[in-house]
Design an enzyme around this catalytic site. Structure first.
Site, PDB file in Angstrom:
ATOM      1  N   LYS A 108      46.809  58.408  22.616  1.00  0.00           N
ATOM      2  CA  LYS A 108      48.059  58.829  21.964  1.00  0.00           C
ATOM      3  C   LYS A 108      49.158  58.785  23.007  1.00  0.00           C
ATOM      4  CE  LYS A 108      49.105  60.315  17.765  1.00  0.00           C
ATOM      5  NZ  LYS A 108      48.450  59.907  16.516  1.00  0.00           N
ATOM      6  N   GLY A 220      54.055  67.019  -1.016  1.00  0.00           N
ATOM      7  CA  GLY A 220      54.676  66.116  -0.043  1.00  0.00           C
ATOM      8  C   GLY A 220      54.852  64.764  -0.702  1.00  0.00           C
ATOM      9  N   GLY A 222      56.345  61.746   0.715  1.00  0.00           N
ATOM     10  CA  GLY A 222      56.805  60.731   1.667  1.00  0.00           C
ATOM     11  C   GLY A 222      55.882  59.528   1.580  1.00  0.00           C
ATOM     12  N   ASN A 223      55.621  58.913   2.724  1.00  0.00           N
ATOM     13  CA  ASN A 223      54.788  57.711   2.738  1.00  0.00           C
ATOM     14  C   ASN A 223      53.420  57.981   2.088  1.00  0.00           C
ATOM     15  OD1 ASN A 223      52.572  56.036   3.884  1.00  0.00           O
ATOM     16  ND2 ASN A 223      54.260  54.929   4.822  1.00  0.00           N
ATOM     17  N   ALA A 224      52.704  58.972   2.612  1.00  0.00           N
ATOM     18  CA  ALA A 224      51.349  59.239   2.115  1.00  0.00           C
ATOM     19  C   ALA A 224      51.389  59.714   0.658  1.00  0.00           C
ATOM     20  CB  ALA A 224      50.669  60.272   3.007  1.00  0.00           C
ATOM     21  N   GLY A 225      52.273  60.661   0.347  1.00  0.00           N
ATOM     22  CA  GLY A 225      52.330  61.272  -0.983  1.00  0.00           C
ATOM     23  C   GLY A 225      52.718  60.284  -2.081  1.00  0.00           C
TER      24      GLY A 225
HETATM   25  P1  NAD Z   1      56.737  61.644   5.544  1.00  0.00           P
HETATM   26  O1  NAD Z   1      57.700  62.192   6.523  1.00  0.00           O
HETATM   27  O2  NAD Z   1      56.940  60.260   5.010  1.00  0.00           O
HETATM   28  O3  NAD Z   1      56.637  62.619   4.270  1.00  0.00           O
HETATM   29  C1  NAD Z   1      56.460  64.001   4.369  1.00  0.00           C
HETATM   30  C2  NAD Z   1      56.797  64.612   3.017  1.00  0.00           C
HETATM   31  O4  NAD Z   1      56.477  66.001   3.072  1.00  0.00           O
HETATM   32  C3  NAD Z   1      58.271  64.521   2.622  1.00  0.00           C
HETATM   33  O5  NAD Z   1      58.359  64.161   1.262  1.00  0.00           O
HETATM   34  C4  NAD Z   1      58.783  65.952   2.806  1.00  0.00           C
HETATM   35  O6  NAD Z   1      59.833  66.270   1.919  1.00  0.00           O
HETATM   36  C5  NAD Z   1      57.546  66.722   2.457  1.00  0.00           C
HETATM   37  N1  NAD Z   1      57.574  68.098   2.924  1.00  0.00           N
HETATM   38  C6  NAD Z   1      58.065  68.616   4.076  1.00  0.00           C
HETATM   39  N2  NAD Z   1      57.945  69.939   4.087  1.00  0.00           N
HETATM   40  C7  NAD Z   1      57.355  70.282   2.914  1.00  0.00           C
HETATM   41  C8  NAD Z   1      56.963  71.510   2.324  1.00  0.00           C
HETATM   42  N3  NAD Z   1      57.168  72.669   2.941  1.00  0.00           N
HETATM   43  N4  NAD Z   1      56.378  71.469   1.127  1.00  0.00           N
HETATM   44  C9  NAD Z   1      56.180  70.314   0.474  1.00  0.00           C
HETATM   45  N5  NAD Z   1      56.529  69.137   0.970  1.00  0.00           N
HETATM   46  C10 NAD Z   1      57.116  69.121   2.182  1.00  0.00           C
HETATM   47  O7  NAD Z   1      55.294  61.773   6.235  1.00  0.00           O
HETATM   48  P2  NAD Z   1      53.963  60.966   5.922  1.00  0.00           P
HETATM   49  O8  NAD Z   1      53.900  59.767   6.804  1.00  0.00           O
HETATM   50  O9  NAD Z   1      53.783  60.804   4.452  1.00  0.00           O
HETATM   51  O10 NAD Z   1      52.888  61.995   6.504  1.00  0.00           O
HETATM   52  C11 NAD Z   1      52.498  63.147   5.765  1.00  0.00           C
HETATM   53  C12 NAD Z   1      51.230  63.715   6.371  1.00  0.00           C
HETATM   54  O11 NAD Z   1      50.233  62.718   6.372  1.00  0.00           O
HETATM   55  C13 NAD Z   1      51.357  64.185   7.820  1.00  0.00           C
HETATM   56  O12 NAD Z   1      50.518  65.285   8.035  1.00  0.00           O
HETATM   57  C14 NAD Z   1      50.843  62.999   8.599  1.00  0.00           C
HETATM   58  O13 NAD Z   1      50.343  63.387   9.878  1.00  0.00           O
HETATM   59  C15 NAD Z   1      49.740  62.531   7.681  1.00  0.00           C
HETATM   60  N6  NAD Z   1      49.367  61.141   7.935  1.00  0.00           N
HETATM   61  C16 NAD Z   1      50.205  60.138   7.583  1.00  0.00           C
HETATM   62  C17 NAD Z   1      49.828  58.824   7.862  1.00  0.00           C
HETATM   63  C18 NAD Z   1      50.692  57.660   7.451  1.00  0.00           C
HETATM   64  O14 NAD Z   1      50.236  56.520   7.620  1.00  0.00           O
HETATM   65  N7  NAD Z   1      51.874  57.860   6.905  1.00  0.00           N
HETATM   66  C19 NAD Z   1      48.610  58.560   8.532  1.00  0.00           C
HETATM   67  C20 NAD Z   1      47.778  59.639   8.863  1.00  0.00           C
HETATM   68  C21 NAD Z   1      48.186  60.931   8.560  1.00  0.00           C
END
Ligand code: NAD
Length: 417
Positions: A108, A220, A222-225
């Site tokens: 990392k 959530g 974002g990307n994952a959601g």
């Molecule tokens: P992102 O920044 O694209 O999305 C995060 C989402 O969470 C946003 O919609 C934000 O509004 C929401 N959020 C923030 N605070 C909140 C709350 N209190 N209640 C509800 N929603 C809330 O991030 P992402 O890339 O989707 O990552 C989300 C999680 O998935 C993280 O824990 C990240 O470590 C994990 N993850 C992501 C990936 C990836 O490829 N994107 C890979 C492994 C793990």
């Protein structure tokens, strides 16, 4: 990767390792090796700012363990970055690559900076400066970074270009998450959610739950959601609630994922999506649904709400959404948890496919990426399930056992200790 509270993240990672090592009676010598990062580089990166001044940023690269192959893990740009966070994340990457059985170790990187206050030019100079400093320990055969918090494909492209200058030729396999035009892989965008979907599908088979009849909620967006909402809906499950940082919405008859994504793009949130009831994040987490997909933050399920959770499956797309206490409650209640470093390993798996394609200089179509990802995630799910039965532990501990066993075998075979 279940989190405690405000504990030092690296101590937490060591404690989790200690617990798993005890359960599987890991050789004490190998255990000692795995408690510490194998190598770390601390650097100072001078950057000429737009106003003509020079700022010196602190950066790190931790190569936690490379017994199974080159280190792999993202680079974070964050104002509150610490070496212990980077160490912990590098350890977790080691277990993550091992649990999905890709021939890579864990690493990392991080830079202490606030990208929101930097211009694109300053960010580019910082990204190139980071590679000038750590490039000597990177390479497709040594250590392969990727995007993480506040870093993105453009930053990966600048870094790959800087590395090309150091080597005298373009080496796309040094970094993943690149734009497709310069050696990125098809399927990287939704890889995390798609990988999670494959594990959810297998969990449904195990629990004899019909995915087409199942309901689910996503915390959530974002990307994952967004991607898990889309993919599970396409698989026939009914999305009944979603939320983001501004609040959530509920409709028992079903929510349209594509319309929600469009609404969020227009308004910045899902909270006022028409034709649905408002719901708080706290209410969403304990909704009566079959599958709960925490996809936002850590520490969402705690000893305070875990008892009220009604979902049959908790699929941890987020890192560390469940505290250790909540984990125990889930295990007791029979809530089936797909632990984060298994559930969200699709991203690193497709990153591995990206390196393979770079090294062959031959690129796969989307169908092939999905097929290979499906195989990796499905095999990992059942390996963890078997370990859970064998050692009579919860799926998170079982995932640790599978991962540690693989890393330990590599250490033993190579004769490292
Ligand atoms: P992102 O920044 O694209 O999305 C995060 C989402 O969470 C946003 O919609 C934000 O509004 C929401 N959020 C923030 N605070 C909140 C709350 N209190 N209640 C509800 N929603 C809330 O991030 P992402 O890339 O989707 O990552 C989300 C999680 O998935 C993280 O824990 C990240 O470590 C994990 N993850 C992501 C990936 C990836 O490829 N994107 C890979 C492994 C793990």
């Amino acid at each position: 990767m279940s989190q405690g509270s405000t504990q030092n993240p690296f101590q937490l990672a060591q404690e989790q390792l200690d617990r798993a090592a005890g359960i599987m009676k890991l050789d004490p010598g190998i255990h000692a090796v795995l408690r510490e990062p194998s190598r770390e580089l601390h650097v100072s990166i001078p950057v000429r700012m737009d106003d003509g001044s020079v700022r010196v940023f602190k950066g790190f690269r931790v190569q936690y363990n490379d017994a199974r192959g080159p280190c792999k893990g993202g680079i974070r740009f964050h104002p509150e970055e610490t070496i212990d966070t980077v160490r912990a994340l590098a350890a977790w990457m080691t277990w993550k690559t091992a649990v999905v059985n890709i021939p890579l170790g864990g690493g990392k990187g991080g830079v202490i900076c606030n990208p929101k206050e930097m211009s694109p030019g300053e960010l580019e100079r910082l990204s190139r400066g980071y590679i000038d400093q750590v490039g000597r320990i990177l390479g497709p055969e040594k250590d392969i970074p990727a995007p993480d918090v506040y870093t993105n494909p453009q930053i990966m492209a600048w870094m790959a270009d800087e590395y090309a200058k150091l080597r005298g030729h373009y080496v796309p396999g040094v970094i993943t998450g690149k734009p497709i035009e310069i050696g990125g892989s098809e399927g990287r965008g939704d890889a995390t959610a798609r990988g999670a979907y494959y594990t959810i599908r297998e969990a449904c088979k195990k629990l004899k739950l019909d995915l087409k009849q199942a309901t689910f909620a996503v915390q959530g967006f974002g990307n994952a959601g967004q991607h898990i909402a889309t993919i599970l809906s396409e698989a026939g499950a009914r999305l009944v609630a979603v939320s983001d940082s501004k609040g959530g919405v509920l409709n028992r008859d079903g929510l349209d994922a594509a319309a929600l994504i469009a609404h969020k793009r227009q308004t910045g949130t899902v909270a006022d999506f028409p034709g649905a009831d408002k719901i708080s994040n706290e209410e969403l987490l304990v909704l009566d649904v079959d599958i709960m997909c925490p996809s936002a933050l850590e520490n969402q399920f705690t000893h305070e709400n875990a008892d009220q959770v009604k979902a049959k499956i908790v699929a941890e797309l987020a890192n560390g959404p469940t505290t250790l206490e909540a984990d125990e409650i889930f295990h007791r209640k029979g809530v089936f948890v797909i632990p984060d470093f298994l559930c969200n390993a699709g991203g690193v798996t497709v990153s591995y496919f990206e390196v393979v394609q770079n090294l062959y200089n031959f690129y796969w179509d989307l169908q092939k990426v999905h097929q290979m990802l499906d195989r990796k995630m499905t095999d990992a799910f059942w390996a963890v399930d078997q370990a859970a039965e064998k050692y009579r532990v919860d799926p998170r501990m079982a995932a640790y056992v599978v991962a540690l066993d693989r890393v330990a075998n590599a250490i033993r075979l190579r004769g490292i200790v």
